[in-house]
Design an enzyme around this catalytic site. Structure first.
Site, PDB file in Angstrom:
ATOM      1  N   ARG A 223     -23.588 -46.208  58.379  1.00 60.10           N
ATOM      2  CA  ARG A 223     -24.961 -45.765  58.163  1.00 60.10           C
ATOM      3  C   ARG A 223     -25.177 -44.469  58.932  1.00 60.10           C
ATOM      4  O   ARG A 223     -24.489 -44.212  59.929  1.00 60.10           O
ATOM      5  CB  ARG A 223     -25.961 -46.819  58.669  1.00 60.10           C
ATOM      6  CG  ARG A 223     -26.073 -48.057  57.788  1.00 60.10           C
ATOM      7  CD  ARG A 223     -26.794 -47.766  56.468  1.00 60.10           C
ATOM      8  NE  ARG A 223     -26.950 -48.944  55.635  1.00 60.10           N
ATOM      9  CZ  ARG A 223     -26.185 -49.254  54.588  1.00 60.10           C
ATOM     10  NH1 ARG A 223     -25.197 -48.471  54.223  1.00 60.10           N
ATOM     11  NH2 ARG A 223     -26.428 -50.345  53.881  1.00 60.10           N
ATOM     12  N   HIS A 271     -24.255 -40.758  49.978  1.00 62.44           N
ATOM     13  CA  HIS A 271     -24.287 -42.220  50.119  1.00 62.44           C
ATOM     14  C   HIS A 271     -23.803 -42.906  48.833  1.00 62.44           C
ATOM     15  O   HIS A 271     -24.505 -43.730  48.228  1.00 62.44           O
ATOM     16  CB  HIS A 271     -25.710 -42.699  50.479  1.00 62.44           C
ATOM     17  CG  HIS A 271     -25.739 -44.087  51.053  1.00 62.44           C
ATOM     18  ND1 HIS A 271     -26.658 -44.495  51.988  1.00 62.44           N
ATOM     19  CD2 HIS A 271     -24.953 -45.175  50.813  1.00 62.44           C
ATOM     20  CE1 HIS A 271     -26.454 -45.772  52.301  1.00 62.44           C
ATOM     21  NE2 HIS A 271     -25.413 -46.203  51.588  1.00 62.44           N
TER      22      HIS A 271
HETATM   23  P1  NDP Z   1     -19.625 -57.366  57.881  1.00 62.41           P
HETATM   24  O1  NDP Z   1     -20.866 -57.925  58.473  1.00 62.41           O
HETATM   25  O2  NDP Z   1     -18.808 -58.204  56.967  1.00 62.41           O
HETATM   26  O3  NDP Z   1     -18.651 -56.883  59.059  1.00 62.41           O
HETATM   27  C1  NDP Z   1     -19.110 -56.214  60.165  1.00 62.41           C
HETATM   28  C2  NDP Z   1     -17.969 -55.970  61.144  1.00 62.41           C
HETATM   29  O4  NDP Z   1     -18.456 -55.127  62.199  1.00 62.41           O
HETATM   30  C3  NDP Z   1     -17.472 -57.262  61.796  1.00 62.41           C
HETATM   31  O5  NDP Z   1     -16.073 -57.205  61.962  1.00 62.41           O
HETATM   32  C4  NDP Z   1     -18.160 -57.227  63.172  1.00 62.41           C
HETATM   33  O6  NDP Z   1     -17.442 -57.854  64.217  1.00 62.41           O
HETATM   34  C5  NDP Z   1     -18.198 -55.746  63.454  1.00 62.41           C
HETATM   35  N1  NDP Z   1     -19.259 -55.446  64.397  1.00 62.41           N
HETATM   36  C6  NDP Z   1     -20.584 -55.617  64.272  1.00 62.41           C
HETATM   37  N2  NDP Z   1     -21.232 -55.266  65.403  1.00 62.41           N
HETATM   38  C7  NDP Z   1     -20.266 -54.886  66.265  1.00 62.41           C
HETATM   39  C8  NDP Z   1     -20.278 -54.437  67.603  1.00 62.41           C
HETATM   40  N3  NDP Z   1     -21.419 -54.294  68.290  1.00 62.41           N
HETATM   41  N4  NDP Z   1     -19.108 -54.148  68.191  1.00 62.41           N
HETATM   42  C9  NDP Z   1     -17.945 -54.302  67.517  1.00 62.41           C
HETATM   43  N5  NDP Z   1     -17.854 -54.731  66.247  1.00 62.41           N
HETATM   44  C10 NDP Z   1     -19.010 -55.015  65.628  1.00 62.41           C
HETATM   45  O7  NDP Z   1     -20.044 -56.007  57.168  1.00 62.41           O
HETATM   46  P2  NDP Z   1     -19.381 -55.296  55.877  1.00 62.41           P
HETATM   47  O8  NDP Z   1     -17.942 -55.055  56.156  1.00 62.41           O
HETATM   48  O9  NDP Z   1     -19.725 -56.034  54.634  1.00 62.41           O
HETATM   49  O10 NDP Z   1     -20.211 -53.925  55.835  1.00 62.41           O
HETATM   50  C11 NDP Z   1     -20.219 -53.039  56.927  1.00 62.41           C
HETATM   51  C12 NDP Z   1     -21.254 -51.936  56.705  1.00 62.41           C
HETATM   52  O11 NDP Z   1     -20.829 -51.022  55.721  1.00 62.41           O
HETATM   53  C13 NDP Z   1     -22.612 -52.400  56.170  1.00 62.41           C
HETATM   54  O12 NDP Z   1     -23.414 -52.961  57.186  1.00 62.41           O
HETATM   55  C14 NDP Z   1     -23.194 -51.103  55.669  1.00 62.41           C
HETATM   56  O13 NDP Z   1     -23.890 -50.431  56.703  1.00 62.41           O
HETATM   57  C15 NDP Z   1     -21.955 -50.265  55.309  1.00 62.41           C
HETATM   58  N6  NDP Z   1     -21.878 -50.007  53.862  1.00 62.41           N
HETATM   59  C16 NDP Z   1     -21.922 -48.722  53.427  1.00 62.41           C
HETATM   60  C17 NDP Z   1     -21.865 -48.428  52.085  1.00 62.41           C
HETATM   61  C18 NDP Z   1     -21.854 -47.017  51.601  1.00 62.41           C
HETATM   62  O14 NDP Z   1     -21.945 -46.784  50.376  1.00 62.41           O
HETATM   63  N7  NDP Z   1     -21.717 -46.038  52.457  1.00 62.41           N
HETATM   64  C19 NDP Z   1     -21.772 -49.497  51.071  1.00 62.41           C
HETATM   65  C20 NDP Z   1     -21.697 -50.806  51.628  1.00 62.41           C
HETATM   66  C21 NDP Z   1     -21.763 -51.052  52.977  1.00 62.41           C
HETATM   67  P3  NDP Z   1     -17.159 -59.451  64.217  1.00 62.41           P
HETATM   68  O15 NDP Z   1     -16.167 -59.663  63.089  1.00 62.41           O
HETATM   69  O16 NDP Z   1     -16.556 -59.682  65.550  1.00 62.41           O
HETATM   70  O17 NDP Z   1     -18.483 -60.112  63.972  1.00 62.41           O
END
Ligand code: NDP
Length: 308
Positions: A223, A271
């Protein structure tokens, strides 16, 4: 019992068609035509209405039409209503394509060759083997975990970083703030795929850029709020970083005067790294409604306290 869709109406018409095939017994409405509001059990929305529970007093599930929920005002959603974000194969495939394209274009100096073509310049630069390039993904969720095996298939040396420890075949996994430094130190191309939360806002800042090997590249597909834009410009201008691919910005659209538009070391896209695909989104939503009815956990359930 009915289903309401409240997002882009053009895609909504496609949702309606797929929904009718997958769940023909469930009436499907496109906002603002919601039928009898008391019948509405499921709402799929990018932005739910401010008076969510007054508008839909018998709502059971809020489906977010995007993979991230950072734009949602969670205060309008009572704790008893589960929020389910979009985890569907169409979004995953789109992200794998975009990140692969971005990593390969950096790895193979694509921008340089586009510029050289304009100048009729036939200079060949050394081709480095993928195995000599270390790629690192911030976030090992549904997207990070899908992107990594594809990059591995080219031979890149791959690592990932998450909040809690994880394991992936052939991927060096790091977790938490304590292991961030070691993860960054071994990363030549960094991809941001964490959700935007209080703890990840501004994560792509000077401190992080300085911790990468000099001349590393950054791809932000998370984001806009993850990136401190002035720090990125400074890092690109002083050679700390060699290149950035920026798909998400704050604000969007990026103002016309913003330096990213014309910066020689930036590729900017509006985006579009990935998008929810109506057919596979409907499959995911219908599967989740069935799981709910069977008493199984829905896929993509948001933990509001965690923020993702
Ligand atoms: P998930 O919720 O499946 O995965 C999130 C990952 O980030 C997990 O591995 C989590 O760790 C890790 N994480 C979250 N907070 C932290 C932190 N503070 N420190 C370290 N690791 C952290 O999300 P998705 O993979 O489905 O999507 C990720 C993001 O991609 C979405 O939130 C969105 O913002 C973005 N996106 C962008 C798009 C675009 O077109 N540009 C399209 C779709 C999504 P843990 O496994 O340990 O919980």
């Amino acid at each position: 019992m009915s289903f309401v869709y409240k997002a882009d109406p053009v895609r909504g018409a496609e949702w309606a068609e797929f929904f009718a095939r997958k769940m023909p017994d469930m009436p499907f409405h496109i906002w603002p035509d919601v039928g009898d509001a008391r019948d509405v059990r499921y709402l799929a929305a990018w932005q739910p209405p401010a008076n969510l529970m007054t508008d839909f007093p018998n709502l059971e599930v809020l489906f977010c039409t995007g993979a991230g929920i950072d734009h949602l005002d969670l205060s309008v959603v009572p704790d008893a209503i589960p929020i389910v974000r979009m985890v569907e194969t169409g979004i995953v495939s789109g992200m794998v394509e975009y990140v692969t394209l971005a990593v390969l274009s950096i790895h193979r100096d694509w921008k340089t060759y586009l510029e050289q073509q304009r100048e009729r310049d036939w200079t060949a630069h050394r081709v480095r083997p993928a195995s000599s390039r270390r790629v690192g993904v911030l976030g090992l969720g549904s997207l990070g975990r899908a992107v990594l095996p594809r990059l591995q298939s080219f031979g890149f040396s791959c690592a990932g970083w998450s909040r809690f420890p994880q394991q992936m075949d052939g991927v060096d996994c790091y977790a938490g703030a304590d292991e961030m430094g070691a993860f960054l130190k071994r990363t030549d191309i960094l991809i941001c795929l964490v959700p935007l939360t209080d703890s990840t806002r501004g994560i792509l800042d000077k401190r992080l850029f300085d911790a990468l090997p000099r001349g590393a590249a950054v791809i932000n597909v998370g984001r806009g709020g993850h990136l401190v834009q002035d720090d990125l410009l400074q890092a690109l201008n002083d050679g700390t970083l060699s290149y950035a691919v920026v798909d998400v910005c704050e604000p969007e659209p990026l103002p016309r005067h913003h330096p990213f538009w014309t910066h020689p070391k930036v590729t900017l896209t509006p985006h579009i790294a990935s998008m929810t695909q109506p057919e596979t989104a409907v499959e995911a939503v219908v599967a989740n409604i069935r799981r709910l009815k069977e008493g199984s956990p829905m896929i993509g359930l948001v933990d509001s306290a965690r923020g993702y």
